[in-house]
Design an enzyme around this catalytic site. Structure first.
Site: not given
Ligand SMILES: *Cc1c(COP(=O)(O)O)cnc(C)c1O
Length: 387
Positions: A134, A48, A208, A176, A205, A237, A180
């Site tokens: 997620h 990532n 990405h 999001e 969120d 990421k 992801s």
């Molecule tokens: C990877 C991810 C998370 C978690 O983040 P971390 O910092 O790895 O705990 C949360 N939301 C999404 C959409 C993700 O892809």
């Protein structure tokens, strides 16, 4: 039932199926290649680290200097002794960059999502989340006393219908920026408008999208021209490090300082990590050429695989999944690529919906154009051979 019986039964459900999860020890990684403990070297299409920042010399140096200055750990929650000048500066820098009053640092995206949802939502509230959100968001929503509803993936009509039906006390819409496992983007402009019409708050969120999309890498919301009440960005990421931040207005930040348990009862990130993240942020702001190069890799990949007998999802991001469907075929393809020196992990349900096992291919600026071409050729070779 004895604990041993329970554990053995649960293991037997998955053993000898493609769903069996196993971690593999990596000896060394430079973003482009992975080297395993047995010395095998693979081109990595499963990371990532979209901009290769985990290997950036300035960021590495910043972490080292931070450790010299502060030691290796924060030695406490931010509410006790773990909130240093390094943390405060990073929060301020993030808030300015993204146009919010405040940023609050969390140790991971997982805990940021848990912290936000558990603090804000009460009984008689509603959480309305995209179906493909997620696991960290879904788990927080399931644990919450609020009622959880899910709207059809990226469907603002479905969201509207659900909002029209809800009689909740407070309503919270969750989606999001970039999904992801699919790499597609939410219709954020529409979602923000609809949420506002219903006086619902919106949480995005952007794990990405941050660093990859928008002006100076400000992410999906910048690109869509919206400012959700709650924006979560993660640093594992494109930032190439680890950790997360919640962006919000001043009163909401004060509220989280009082009530977000994942902030209060957890050790803050090491100060040196905050310093490294500050440097990573400066790198990201100036990475227009890298973002353009990433788009070039994405374009080359998509052109190259368009004729394969698999489903290519509409993605303009570094996540380019190939939907295979059948789990065994998906695993066979992943194994074949591995035998050719290409590391592409298969993703199975329940991480993704039933019948949608896939190769989650991710691209990074560490890749050379020739790496993408090799991946394309190898994929074609597999499907020609298995026709
Ligand atoms: C990877 C991810 C998370 C978690 O983040 P971390 O910092 O790895 O705990 C949360 N939301 C999404 C959409 C993700 O892809």
């Amino acid at each position: 039932m004895s604990w041993k019986t329970y554990i053995d039964e649960q293991l037997n459900v998955r053993r000898n199926t493609p769903l069996w999860r196993k971690r593999k020890v990596i000896k060394q990684s430079d973003g482009r290649f992975l080297i395993t403990t047995s010395g095998e070297k693979y081109l990595n299409f499963s990371g990532n680290d979209y901009l290769g920042i985990s290997q950036h010399t300035d960021v590495i140096k910043a972490w080292q200097q931070g450790a010299d200055e502060y030691g290796v750990g924060s030695a406490g929650s931010g509410h006790i002794t773990g909130f240093t000048q390094a943390h405060a500066q990073l929060e301020q820098h993030l808030a300015e960059w993204l146009g919010y009053d405040n940023a609050l640092l969390f140790s991971s995206g997982y805990s940021a999502n848990q912290g936000v949802i558990s603090a804000l939502l009460e009984k008689n509230d509603a959480i309305i989340a995209d179906k493909l959100c997620h696991a960290s968001l879904m788990e927080a929503a399931i644990l919450s006393p609020a009622t959880l509803w899910r709207f059809l993936h990226n469907s603002s009509d479905s969201l509207s219908q659900r909002l029209n039906k809800t009689s909740a006390n407070k309503t919270f819409v969750v989606t999001e920026g970039v999904f992801s496992m699919d790499g597609d983007q939410a219709p954020l402009t529409e979602i923000a408008t609809i949420s506002r019409q219903h006086e619902a708050w919106l949480m995005v969120d952007d794990a990405h999208g941050i660093g990859v999309l928008g002006k100076e890498g400000r992410g999906s919301c910048d690109e869509a021209g919206i400012k959700p009440e709650i924006l979560v960005v993660t640093f594992g990421k494109a930032f190439g490090v680890s950790g997360a931040a919640v962006l919000c207005n001043a009163s909401t930040a004060a509220f989280f300082e009082q009530y977000a348990r994942h902030l209060i009862y957890s050790t803050s990130i090491p100060p040196a990590q905050a310093i490294a993240l500050n440097t990573a942020l400066n790198v990201i702001k100036q990475a227009d050429n890298e973002r353009e190069y990433l788009q070039q890799l994405i374009h080359t990949f998509r052109q190259g695989v368009i004729s394969l007998p698999v489903k290519l999802l509409p993605s303009a991001t570094a996540i380019q999944p190939l939907i295979i469907g059948d789990e065994q075929l998906c695993q066979t393809l992943s194994d074949y690529l591995q035998s050719k020196g290409l590391w592409v992990k298969a993703i199975f349900p329940p991480t993704v919906p039933p019948q949608s096992a896939r190769l989650r291919i991710t691209l990074t600026t560490r890749h050379h154009l020739s790496d993408i071409k090799l991946l394309i050729e190898t994929l074609h070779a597999f499907f020609n051979q298995n026709r």
